[in-house]
Design a protein around this motif. Sequence first.
Motif, PDB file in Angstrom:
ATOM      1  N   GLY A   9       0.836  -1.179   0.000  1.00 49.52           N
ATOM      2  CA  GLY A   9       0.000   0.000   0.000  1.00 49.52           C
ATOM      3  C   GLY A   9       0.875   1.235   0.000  1.00 49.52           C
ATOM      4  O   GLY A   9       2.088   1.175   0.198  1.00 49.52           O
ATOM      5  N   VAL A  10       0.286   2.362  -0.258  1.00 48.06           N
ATOM      6  CA  VAL A  10       1.045   3.607  -0.286  1.00 48.06           C
ATOM      7  C   VAL A  10       1.402   4.041   1.132  1.00 48.06           C
ATOM      8  O   VAL A  10       2.440   4.653   1.351  1.00 48.06           O
ATOM      9  CB  VAL A  10       0.230   4.701  -1.012  1.00 48.06           C
ATOM     10  CG1 VAL A  10       0.937   6.029  -0.975  1.00 48.06           C
ATOM     11  CG2 VAL A  10      -0.018   4.289  -2.450  1.00 48.06           C
ATOM     12  N   GLY A  11       0.602   3.667   2.127  1.00 45.30           N
ATOM     13  CA  GLY A  11       0.822   4.083   3.509  1.00 45.30           C
ATOM     14  C   GLY A  11       2.189   3.743   4.067  1.00 45.30           C
ATOM     15  O   GLY A  11       2.880   4.617   4.590  1.00 45.30           O
ATOM     16  N   PRO A  12       2.653   2.486   3.967  1.00 44.29           N
ATOM     17  CA  PRO A  12       3.984   2.157   4.495  1.00 44.29           C
ATOM     18  C   PRO A  12       5.110   2.893   3.775  1.00 44.29           C
ATOM     19  O   PRO A  12       6.104   3.273   4.392  1.00 44.29           O
ATOM     20  CB  PRO A  12       4.099   0.654   4.283  1.00 44.29           C
ATOM     21  CG  PRO A  12       2.708   0.161   4.211  1.00 44.29           C
ATOM     22  CD  PRO A  12       1.916   1.275   3.599  1.00 44.29           C
ATOM     23  N   VAL A  13       4.955   3.105   2.475  1.00 42.31           N
ATOM     24  CA  VAL A  13       5.994   3.802   1.719  1.00 42.31           C
ATOM     25  C   VAL A  13       6.065   5.260   2.154  1.00 42.31           C
ATOM     26  O   VAL A  13       7.157   5.801   2.380  1.00 42.31           O
ATOM     27  CB  VAL A  13       5.725   3.686   0.198  1.00 42.31           C
ATOM     28  CG1 VAL A  13       6.712   4.514  -0.588  1.00 42.31           C
ATOM     29  CG2 VAL A  13       5.772   2.234  -0.228  1.00 42.31           C
ATOM     30  N   VAL A  14       4.926   5.891   2.309  1.00 37.31           N
ATOM     31  CA  VAL A  14       4.889   7.281   2.756  1.00 37.31           C
ATOM     32  C   VAL A  14       5.425   7.387   4.177  1.00 37.31           C
ATOM     33  O   VAL A  14       6.199   8.292   4.500  1.00 37.31           O
ATOM     34  CB  VAL A  14       3.454   7.848   2.658  1.00 37.31           C
ATOM     35  CG1 VAL A  14       3.351   9.210   3.314  1.00 37.31           C
ATOM     36  CG2 VAL A  14       3.015   7.926   1.207  1.00 37.31           C
ATOM     37  N   GLY A  15       5.058   6.437   5.034  1.00 35.44           N
ATOM     38  CA  GLY A  15       5.548   6.447   6.418  1.00 35.44           C
ATOM     39  C   GLY A  15       7.057   6.333   6.499  1.00 35.44           C
ATOM     40  O   GLY A  15       7.708   7.043   7.273  1.00 35.44           O
ATOM     41  N   ARG A  16       7.623   5.454   5.697  1.00 33.32           N
ATOM     42  CA  ARG A  16       9.085   5.324   5.685  1.00 33.32           C
ATOM     43  C   ARG A  16       9.742   6.571   5.133  1.00 33.32           C
ATOM     44  O   ARG A  16      10.797   6.989   5.604  1.00 33.32           O
ATOM     45  CB  ARG A  16       9.493   4.099   4.882  1.00 33.32           C
ATOM     46  CG  ARG A  16       9.237   2.833   5.634  1.00 33.32           C
ATOM     47  CD  ARG A  16       9.842   1.646   4.945  1.00 33.32           C
ATOM     48  NE  ARG A  16       9.517   0.453   5.708  1.00 33.32           N
ATOM     49  CZ  ARG A  16       9.194  -0.685   5.177  1.00 33.32           C
ATOM     50  NH1 ARG A  16       9.145  -0.817   3.869  1.00 33.32           N
ATOM     51  NH2 ARG A  16       8.914  -1.728   5.936  1.00 33.32           N
ATOM     52  N   LEU A  22      12.546  12.996   8.348  1.00 34.53           N
ATOM     53  CA  LEU A  22      12.724  13.567   9.693  1.00 34.53           C
ATOM     54  C   LEU A  22      14.074  13.183  10.286  1.00 34.53           C
ATOM     55  O   LEU A  22      14.704  13.980  10.988  1.00 34.53           O
ATOM     56  CB  LEU A  22      11.590  13.104  10.610  1.00 34.53           C
ATOM     57  CG  LEU A  22      10.224  13.712  10.301  1.00 34.53           C
ATOM     58  CD1 LEU A  22       9.152  13.078  11.188  1.00 34.53           C
ATOM     59  CD2 LEU A  22      10.230  15.209  10.471  1.00 34.53           C
ATOM     60  N   GLY A  23      14.538  11.971   9.986  1.00 38.65           N
ATOM     61  CA  GLY A  23      15.865  11.568  10.437  1.00 38.65           C
ATOM     62  C   GLY A  23      16.958  12.421   9.818  1.00 38.65           C
ATOM     63  O   GLY A  23      17.925  12.800  10.485  1.00 38.65           O
TER      64      GLY A  23
END
Length: 94
Positions: A9-16, A22-23
Amino acid sequence: MPGRIVGRGVGPVVGRGVAVGLGMVWWWAVLRLAFAPGAGVLEGTVAAGGWGLSLLPVHCAAKGRAAGALGAGRWRRVWGAGGGERRDGGEEGG
């Protein structure tokens, strides 16, 4: 479907992506504090905030949903009953 990532899904890619971004901002702030003579409040705030967030227990789960969690009355049963004998004098059966 156009724009769909196969197998994810797009969610995990966007989250990473957000986590990596941010890192990178945090490392920028830390390195600027260490090596740039003009570093100031902004860099210090970002570095301290990122470090503070690392102290949060983000991997905690509710006790009822945690894998291997013990029941609420476990210690009372272990210490109160004493060796398989119930308080009413009967034997625990199984």
